[in-house]
Motif scaffolding. Structure first.
Motif, PDB file in Angstrom:
ATOM      1  N   VAL A 122      37.921 118.186 -96.208  1.00  0.00           N
ATOM      2  CA  VAL A 122      37.241 118.594 -97.444  1.00  0.00           C
ATOM      3  C   VAL A 122      38.250 118.674 -98.586  1.00  0.00           C
ATOM      4  CG1 VAL A 122      36.000 120.495 -98.563  1.00  0.00           C
ATOM      5  CG2 VAL A 122      35.350 119.763 -96.276  1.00  0.00           C
ATOM      6  N   THR A 123      39.432 119.221 -98.319  1.00  0.00           N
ATOM      7  CA  THR A 123      40.478 119.305 -99.340  1.00  0.00           C
ATOM      8  C   THR A 123      40.891 117.917 -99.807  1.00  0.00           C
ATOM      9  OG1 THR A 123      41.272 121.364 -98.366  1.00  0.00           O
ATOM     10  CG2 THR A 123      42.779 120.207 -99.845  1.00  0.00           C
ATOM     11  N   VAL A 124      41.022 116.993 -98.878  1.00  0.00           N
ATOM     12  CA  VAL A 124      41.383 115.618 -99.231  1.00  0.00           C
ATOM     13  C   VAL A 124      40.328 115.017-100.147  1.00  0.00           C
ATOM     14  CG1 VAL A 124      41.598 113.274 -98.288  1.00  0.00           C
ATOM     15  CG2 VAL A 124      42.825 115.163 -97.223  1.00  0.00           C
ATOM     16  N   VAL A 125      39.077 115.217 -99.824  1.00  0.00           N
ATOM     17  CA  VAL A 125      38.009 114.661-100.654  1.00  0.00           C
ATOM     18  C   VAL A 125      37.986 115.306-102.035  1.00  0.00           C
ATOM     19  CG1 VAL A 125      35.495 114.488-100.891  1.00  0.00           C
ATOM     20  CG2 VAL A 125      36.569 113.938 -98.714  1.00  0.00           C
ATOM     21  N   VAL A 126      38.160 116.631-102.092  1.00  0.00           N
ATOM     22  CA  VAL A 126      38.014 117.351-103.356  1.00  0.00           C
ATOM     23  C   VAL A 126      39.203 117.158-104.295  1.00  0.00           C
ATOM     24  CG1 VAL A 126      37.759 119.655-104.371  1.00  0.00           C
ATOM     25  CG2 VAL A 126      36.415 119.026-102.389  1.00  0.00           C
ATOM     26  N   ILE A 127      40.442 117.219-103.770  1.00  0.00           N
ATOM     27  CA  ILE A 127      41.602 117.127-104.664  1.00  0.00           C
ATOM     28  C   ILE A 127      42.635 116.093-104.218  1.00  0.00           C
ATOM     29  CG2 ILE A 127      41.395 119.479-105.523  1.00  0.00           C
ATOM     30  CD1 ILE A 127      43.708 120.243-103.617  1.00  0.00           C
ATOM     31  N   GLY A 128      42.318 115.303-103.223  1.00  0.00           N
ATOM     32  CA  GLY A 128      43.309 114.398-102.651  1.00  0.00           C
ATOM     33  C   GLY A 128      43.409 113.022-103.276  1.00  0.00           C
ATOM     34  N   PHE A 129      42.670 112.778-104.342  1.00  0.00           N
ATOM     35  CA  PHE A 129      42.695 111.457-104.960  1.00  0.00           C
ATOM     36  C   PHE A 129      43.064 111.559-106.426  1.00  0.00           C
ATOM     37  CE2 PHE A 129      40.168 110.793-101.228  1.00  0.00           C
ATOM     38  CZ  PHE A 129      40.423 109.481-100.849  1.00  0.00           C
ATOM     39  N   ARG A 130      43.802 110.603-106.882  1.00  0.00           N
ATOM     40  CA  ARG A 130      44.093 110.434-108.303  1.00  0.00           C
ATOM     41  C   ARG A 130      43.280 109.230-108.741  1.00  0.00           C
ATOM     42  NH1 ARG A 130      49.246 109.028-108.024  1.00  0.00           N
ATOM     43  NH2 ARG A 130      49.756 111.074-107.237  1.00  0.00           N
ATOM     44  N   GLY A 131      42.128 109.494-109.335  1.00  0.00           N
ATOM     45  CA  GLY A 131      41.198 108.400-109.613  1.00  0.00           C
ATOM     46  C   GLY A 131      40.568 107.958-108.311  1.00  0.00           C
TER      47      GLY A 131
END
Length: 192
Positions: free
Chosen positions: A142-151
């Motif tokens: 869930v953390t990866v999905v919520v804040i794990g991407f830059r664009g």
């Protein structure tokens, strides 16, 4: 050892876990989905979530025990538990390689890499949170999905969202898995 495996309910859970894992990898193929995020609108590979049933069944196997009897027993159940975890991970990686070969794509191999990483996280959490640690890998996803991407580009700390051919996530997965196995030694000796 036969009785230990039956006590861990491996004869029921292990085939089911691996079948769900392989079927999930085969079914999702290269499917990506648009998920809500704070840092952008990433297209996340659906295969990211395929290891979750393996983790749940593995935790169920590890927690189906009698801690007091195992701690006071002559044989060390820790070695058997670590052998169980290692063999389940080896079979999961093998399943991901077979699915990758059947599909002719490298994407399913990330399932094997990710299940190693997420299992390591779960085992680390189990050392102090017990059975509730099954939610640690889910929280990581869930953390990866919520804040794990830059664009639409995954950050390097996410590990599970990185491409199949990257070396860093493979090394990180092996390291976290090894540390998790070491933590398993401590958590298997607890009586409460």
């Amino acid at each position: 050892m036969k009785w230990w495996f039956k006590a861990r309910k491996g004869h029921m859970f292990l085939p089911l876990a691996l079948a769900l894992f392989a079927a999930g990898l085969y079914a999702v193929q290269d499917t990506t989905v648009l998920l809500p995020s704070i840092t952008g609108s990433p297209r996340v590979a659906l295969s990211l979530f395929v290891p979750v049933p393996v983790l749940a069944f593995l935790m169920a196997m590890l927690e189906s025990r009698l801690p007091a009897a195992e701690t006071s027993g002559v044989r060390s159940m820790t070695r058997l538990d670590n052998a169980l975890v290692t063999s389940v991970m080896a079979m999961a990686v093998l399943c991901s390689l077979v699915v990758a070969a059947l599909q002719g794509a490298a994407a399913p191999t990330t399932g094997g890499r990710n299940v190693l990483f997420l299992t390591g996280l779960m085992l680390l959490g189990r050392a102090w949170a017990g059975q509730a640690a099954v939610m640690f890998p889910v929280g990581w996803l869930v953390t990866v999905v919520v804040i794990g991407f830059r664009g639409n580009v995954p950050r390097s700390w996410t590990v599970v969202a990185l491409p199949a051919d990257a070396l860093f996530p493979a090394a990180a997965s092996l390291a976290v898995f090894a540390i998790g196995l070491a933590a398993q030694i401590r958590s298997s000796r607890k009586t409460a």
